[in-house]
Scaffold this motif. Structure first.
Motif, PDB file in Angstrom:
ATOM      1  N   SER A  95     132.665  -6.545  49.825  1.00 50.23           N
ATOM      2  CA  SER A  95     133.346  -7.760  50.287  1.00 50.23           C
ATOM      3  C   SER A  95     134.799  -7.483  50.623  1.00 50.23           C
ATOM      4  N   ALA A  96     135.472  -6.711  49.782  1.00 53.05           N
ATOM      5  CA  ALA A  96     136.878  -6.379  50.038  1.00 53.05           C
ATOM      6  C   ALA A  96     137.015  -5.547  51.307  1.00 53.05           C
ATOM      7  N   SER A  97     136.084  -4.650  51.515  1.00 57.20           N
ATOM      8  CA  SER A  97     136.118  -3.829  52.726  1.00 57.20           C
ATOM      9  C   SER A  97     135.956  -4.680  53.976  1.00 57.20           C
ATOM     10  N   LYS A  98     135.039  -5.627  53.929  1.00 60.37           N
ATOM     11  CA  LYS A  98     134.809  -6.493  55.087  1.00 60.37           C
ATOM     12  C   LYS A  98     135.970  -7.451  55.327  1.00 60.37           C
ATOM     13  N   ALA A  99     136.703  -7.810  54.252  1.00 66.35           N
ATOM     14  CA  ALA A  99     137.828  -8.740  54.382  1.00 66.35           C
ATOM     15  C   ALA A  99     139.162  -8.015  54.569  1.00 66.35           C
ATOM     16  N   ASN A 100     139.123  -6.692  54.747  1.00 69.24           N
ATOM     17  CA  ASN A 100     140.327  -5.860  54.903  1.00 69.24           C
ATOM     18  C   ASN A 100     141.283  -5.997  53.723  1.00 69.24           C
ATOM     19  N   ILE A 101     140.728  -6.057  52.531  1.00 70.16           N
ATOM     20  CA  ILE A 101     141.526  -6.078  51.305  1.00 70.16           C
ATOM     21  C   ILE A 101     141.504  -4.668  50.730  1.00 70.16           C
ATOM     22  N   ASP A 102     142.672  -4.157  50.401  1.00 70.97           N
ATOM     23  CA  ASP A 102     142.783  -2.807  49.864  1.00 70.97           C
ATOM     24  C   ASP A 102     142.380  -2.818  48.386  1.00 70.97           C
ATOM     25  N   LEU A 103     141.144  -2.455  48.127  1.00 76.40           N
ATOM     26  CA  LEU A 103     140.622  -2.407  46.760  1.00 76.40           C
ATOM     27  C   LEU A 103     139.891  -1.091  46.582  1.00 76.40           C
ATOM     28  N   GLY A 104     140.426  -0.239  45.735  1.00 80.91           N
ATOM     29  CA  GLY A 104     139.798   1.048  45.468  1.00 80.91           C
ATOM     30  C   GLY A 104     138.785   0.947  44.345  1.00 80.91           C
ATOM     31  N   PHE A 105     137.971   1.983  44.220  1.00 83.29           N
ATOM     32  CA  PHE A 105     136.924   1.992  43.194  1.00 83.29           C
ATOM     33  C   PHE A 105     137.528   1.923  41.802  1.00 83.29           C
ATOM     34  N   LYS A 106     138.590   2.684  41.571  1.00 84.89           N
ATOM     35  CA  LYS A 106     139.205   2.701  40.236  1.00 84.89           C
ATOM     36  C   LYS A 106     139.779   1.339  39.870  1.00 84.89           C
ATOM     37  N   MET A 107     140.396   0.665  40.822  1.00 84.36           N
ATOM     38  CA  MET A 107     140.950  -0.663  40.550  1.00 84.36           C
ATOM     39  C   MET A 107     139.827  -1.658  40.276  1.00 84.36           C
ATOM     40  N   ALA A 108     138.757  -1.589  41.051  1.00 84.85           N
ATOM     41  CA  ALA A 108     137.632  -2.511  40.861  1.00 84.85           C
ATOM     42  C   ALA A 108     136.987  -2.305  39.494  1.00 84.85           C
ATOM     43  N   THR A 109     136.808  -1.054  39.088  1.00 84.30           N
ATOM     44  CA  THR A 109     136.204  -0.802  37.776  1.00 84.30           C
ATOM     45  C   THR A 109     137.154  -1.206  36.654  1.00 84.30           C
ATOM     46  N   ALA A 110     138.454  -1.043  36.854  1.00 79.88           N
ATOM     47  CA  ALA A 110     139.420  -1.470  35.831  1.00 79.88           C
ATOM     48  C   ALA A 110     139.384  -2.983  35.650  1.00 79.88           C
ATOM     49  N   ILE A 111     139.298  -3.702  36.754  1.00 84.61           N
ATOM     50  CA  ILE A 111     139.204  -5.163  36.682  1.00 84.61           C
ATOM     51  C   ILE A 111     137.921  -5.574  35.969  1.00 84.61           C
ATOM     52  N   ASP A 112     136.826  -4.905  36.295  1.00 81.03           N
ATOM     53  CA  ASP A 112     135.536  -5.220  35.683  1.00 81.03           C
ATOM     54  C   ASP A 112     135.552  -4.922  34.190  1.00 81.03           C
ATOM     55  N   LEU A 113     136.087  -3.772  33.809  1.00 85.38           N
ATOM     56  CA  LEU A 113     136.112  -3.404  32.395  1.00 85.38           C
ATOM     57  C   LEU A 113     137.110  -4.244  31.597  1.00 85.38           C
ATOM     58  N   ALA A 114     138.065  -4.865  32.285  1.00 87.48           N
ATOM     59  CA  ALA A 114     139.009  -5.755  31.606  1.00 87.48           C
ATOM     60  C   ALA A 114     138.384  -7.110  31.296  1.00 87.48           C
ATOM     61  N   GLY A 115     137.176  -7.329  31.758  1.00 88.62           N
ATOM     62  CA  GLY A 115     136.475  -8.572  31.448  1.00 88.62           C
ATOM     63  C   GLY A 115     136.545  -9.616  32.544  1.00 88.62           C
ATOM     64  N   ARG A 116     137.154  -9.285  33.659  1.00 85.62           N
ATOM     65  CA  ARG A 116     137.241 -10.227  34.770  1.00 85.62           C
ATOM     66  C   ARG A 116     136.058 -10.012  35.706  1.00 85.62           C
ATOM     67  N   ASP A 117     135.704 -11.050  36.426  1.00 85.90           N
ATOM     68  CA  ASP A 117     134.650 -10.957  37.429  1.00 85.90           C
ATOM     69  C   ASP A 117     135.294 -10.481  38.724  1.00 85.90           C
ATOM     70  N   VAL A 118     135.114  -9.204  39.034  1.00 83.50           N
ATOM     71  CA  VAL A 118     135.804  -8.599  40.173  1.00 83.50           C
ATOM     72  C   VAL A 118     135.313  -9.180  41.493  1.00 83.50           C
ATOM     73  N   PHE A 119     134.034  -9.526  41.578  1.00 82.50           N
ATOM     74  CA  PHE A 119     133.501 -10.102  42.807  1.00 82.50           C
ATOM     75  C   PHE A 119     134.101 -11.483  43.053  1.00 82.50           C
TER      76      PHE A 119
END
Length: 176
Positions: A95-119
């Motif tokens: 979704s971030a790729s299609k919306a031209n949002i700069d979101l890397g794999f490490k940032m997405a996994t950090a957000i997910d592991l922090a307990g937030r819903d990254v999607f």
């Protein structure tokens, strides 16, 4: 002669059943047809490590079809073993790729592991969310009661999501 032939056939059937139990052969075929390069040995080792191969392979196929080449099998396995939600992370990356949002794999996994819903965070950075507070009641010195409702529009900032305020915090601050 016939007894040994029957025993050999039974042994072959048992070996084939064990092979298909430990090695998800049809999953390997679907990965190959989709263009994802993964070996049967890797699928077998996932089974040994108690990693669901179907989750990893489906995520790899989705990432490959979306053009995300930086997502690897090892990264997805590590995220799963760390307790993360692999499917939501890959959905968020697509979704971030299609919306031209700069979101890397490490940032997405950090957000997910922090307990937030990254999607949901990616969706909220595209479409802001309106939070409506419950009735806030106050009484002035002269005895007049004031009842207010606040509507706050929130847009997620992916860079500040880990450690940032959530919806409950926003509601508590507005209530103050």
């Amino acid at each position: 002669m016939e007894v040994t032939l029957i025993l050999i056939l039974i042994a072959v059937v048992i070996i084939i059943c064990i092979f298909f139990y430990y090695v998800p052969f049809f999953l390997w075929i679907s990965a190959r047809v989709s263009g994802v390069r993964i070996s049967l040995m890797q699928l077998f080792l996932m089974r040994i490590r108690k990693v669901p191969a179907s989750v990893i392979v489906r995520a790899l196929i989705e990432a490959h079809k979306a053009g995300l080449n930086d997502v690897t099998r090892d990264d997805l396995e590590a995220h799963y073993l760390a307790g993360g939600n692999v499917e939501k992370v890959v959905h968020a990356l697509v979704s971030a790729s299609k919306a031209n949002i700069d979101l890397g794999f490490k940032m997405a996994t950090a957000i997910d592991l922090a307990g937030r819903d990254v999607f949901q965070a990616v969706q909220m950075s595209v479409n802001p969310k309106v939070i409506e507070t419950p009735h806030v009641t106050a009484v002035a010195k002269d005895g007049i009661q004031l009842i207010a409702i606040a509507r706050v529009t929130v847009r997620a900032n992916i860079r500040q999501l880990v450690g940032g305020a959530g919806e409950d915090t926003v509601l508590a601050r507005v209530g103050e």
